[in-house]
Design a protein around this motif. Structure first.
Motif, mmCIF file in Angstrom:
data_model
loop_
_atom_site.group_PDB
_atom_site.id
_atom_site.type_symbol
_atom_site.label_atom_id
_atom_site.label_comp_id
_atom_site.label_asym_id
_atom_site.label_seq_id
_atom_site.Cartn_x
_atom_site.Cartn_y
_atom_site.Cartn_z
ATOM 1 N N LEU A 1 14.282 5.624 2.870
ATOM 2 C CA LEU A 1 13.872 4.621 2.190
ATOM 3 C C LEU A 1 12.517 4.056 2.730
ATOM 4 O O LEU A 1 12.412 4.043 4.009
ATOM 5 C CB LEU A 1 14.831 3.299 2.044
ATOM 6 N N ASP A 2 11.758 3.804 2.017
ATOM 7 C CA ASP A 2 10.210 2.794 2.290
ATOM 8 C C ASP A 2 10.589 1.619 2.169
ATOM 9 O O ASP A 2 9.954 0.683 3.083
ATOM 10 C CB ASP A 2 9.132 3.635 1.719
ATOM 11 N N TRP A 3 10.858 1.153 1.239
ATOM 12 C CA TRP A 3 11.019 -0.335 0.877
ATOM 13 C C TRP A 3 12.245 -0.651 0.198
ATOM 14 O O TRP A 3 13.006 -0.127 -0.818
ATOM 15 C CB TRP A 3 9.852 -0.709 -0.157
ATOM 16 N N ALA B 1 19.576 0.429 -7.904
ATOM 17 C CA ALA B 1 18.746 1.527 -8.460
ATOM 18 C C ALA B 1 17.676 1.985 -7.520
ATOM 19 O O ALA B 1 17.197 1.193 -6.716
ATOM 20 C CB ALA B 1 18.144 1.103 -9.744
ATOM 21 N N LEU B 2 17.593 3.266 -7.325
ATOM 22 C CA LEU B 2 16.491 3.883 -6.255
ATOM 23 C C LEU B 2 15.495 4.249 -7.426
ATOM 24 O O LEU B 2 15.562 5.002 -8.249
ATOM 25 C CB LEU B 2 17.078 5.082 -5.764
ATOM 26 N N ILE B 3 14.135 3.865 -7.017
ATOM 27 C CA ILE B 3 13.071 4.353 -7.844
ATOM 28 C C ILE B 3 11.895 5.092 -6.794
ATOM 29 O O ILE B 3 11.761 4.405 -5.624
ATOM 30 C CB ILE B 3 12.415 2.949 -8.315
ATOM 31 N N ARG B 4 11.558 6.143 -7.121
ATOM 32 C CA ARG B 4 10.372 6.732 -6.549
ATOM 33 C C ARG B 4 9.012 6.271 -7.212
ATOM 34 O O ARG B 4 8.870 6.370 -8.518
ATOM 35 C CB ARG B 4 10.376 8.404 -6.680
ATOM 36 N N TRP B 5 8.436 5.512 -6.646
ATOM 37 C CA TRP B 5 7.125 4.766 -7.184
ATOM 38 C C TRP B 5 6.171 5.740 -7.637
ATOM 39 O O TRP B 5 5.801 6.946 -6.940
ATOM 40 C CB TRP B 5 6.825 4.013 -6.129
ATOM 41 N N ILE C 1 3.664 -1.325 -1.669
ATOM 42 C CA ILE C 1 4.517 -0.215 -2.320
ATOM 43 C C ILE C 1 3.424 0.815 -2.910
ATOM 44 O O ILE C 1 2.518 0.124 -3.618
ATOM 45 C CB ILE C 1 5.275 -0.773 -3.382
ATOM 46 N N ARG C 2 3.295 1.924 -2.397
ATOM 47 C CA ARG C 2 2.266 2.751 -2.885
ATOM 48 C C ARG C 2 2.880 4.013 -3.582
ATOM 49 O O ARG C 2 4.167 4.315 -3.509
ATOM 50 C CB ARG C 2 1.360 3.447 -1.717
#
Length: 321
Positions: free
Chosen positions: A242-244, A317-321, A297-298
């Motif tokens: 996880l990043d954020w 929920a998991l989101i790949r930005w 968030i990038r």
């Protein structure tokens, strides 16, 4: 051909004009800045003026998200508004936002899962987009909780604020980015712990928010991590990836305790509760917009959103930005 993914292409937010600090609240109810900060982490919140309705705030946030995405109203064929404080019993607030933006095609409807509403709305929009039922969705969380607070109850009126946030989701054949997984749950046995004591079908009144704060805290920290674990497992990922972590902004102690329990480093948490208070369904998209616009968030970052609301209803929920 790769499978369709729901990719975030724009974010937006809107806050009422009036900011109210803890010190200002202390002039109205028996409380103090020290008491509020120590227990919640909240330092201020925004309260809607007479003409700042849920649809007005939601429209502003949605327009900002469209602008960020470089899209016009003709590009949107789905509008979902997560809210517990609609302008009217009907029609849906989403239809008012749709009309205000000049969107004349597709469907628009409200979704009610209280503070978990935005997570539920993202998951719902994802189903429309990945099945080809829609191409682009505006997903909005908008609230004017100040309208349903009992301003004589200092245990609840200091916690909540008003605001709106929105994202644009676009169906793309993208093997990496987009909504990766979601996990939703509800358990109506917990109604008395967090509810509004009125409604058109019962009392014929709007009612006021009622909450058993200690019970909500205990459940939020002790039980709702199951949906986070489930979302990670569905995506084949873990907290280390996880990043954020962008949770519902209700209480700093709940947020940090949940992160600690899951092994999520505190430096990965996006916190806006100090500035916004608890804005229910608006809190996650507000925080997403803040973190996206300030550069935290990038593209390519892995983002987890998570919330619990009255009912109880909760989701992640998991989101790949």
């Amino acid at each position: 051909m790769s499978a369709l993914r729901s990719v975030v292409v724009g974010t937006g937010s809107s806050l009422p004009e009036r900011a109210v600090t803890n010190a200002m609240l202390a002039e109205r109810v028996e409380t103090s800045d020290e008491w509020i900060v120590q227990r919640t982490g909240i330092r201020q919140r925004f309260l809607a003026g007479e003409h700042e309705t849920t649809s007005v705030l939601g429209t502003r946030a949605a327009q900002a998200a469209l602008d960020a995405a470089g899209l016009g109203p003709e590009a949107i064929d789905l509008v979902i508004c997560a809210t517990s404080t609609p302008d009217h019993t009907f029609p849906a607030t989403a239809t008012q936002i749709q009309a205000a933006l000049g969107i004349t095609q597709g469907a628009a409807f409200d979704l009610q899962a209280v503070c978990a509403g935005f997570v539920f709305a993202v998951s719902t929009a994802d189903k429309f987009l990945t099945t080809g039922a829609a191409k682009r969705a505006l997903v909005i969380g908008a609230e004017t909780f100040s309208r349903i607070l009992d301003w004589e109850d200092r245990t609840t009126c200091v916690l909540f604020g008003d605001g709106a946030g929105a994202i644009v989701l676009e169906a793309r054949e993208d093997g990496e980015r987009g909504v990766l997984s979601a996990s939703l749950r509800s358990d109506g046995r917990h109604r008395e712990k967090l509810y509004v004591d009125g409604g058109p079908g019962s009392t014929g009144t709007t009612g006021h928010l009622r909450m058993e704060g200690k019970e909500v805290f205990r459940f939020a920290v002790g039980q709702v991590t199951d949906v986070i674990v489930d979302a990670f497992e569905k995506a084949g990922l873990s907290a280390d990836d996880l990043d954020w972590f962008v949770p519902h902004q209700a209480n700093r102690r709940i947020i940090e305790a949940s992160a600690d329990k899951l092994g999520i480093a505190r430096e990965k948490i996006v916190l806006t509760v100090d500035q916004h208070g608890n804005t229910s369904a608006a809190s996650i998209p507000l925080a997403l917009d803040v973190a996206a616009r300030d550069g935290r968030i990038r593209p390519g970052d892995l983002v987890m959103i998570e919330a619990i609301g009255g009912g109880f209803s909760w989701g992640a929920a998991l989101i790949r930005w």
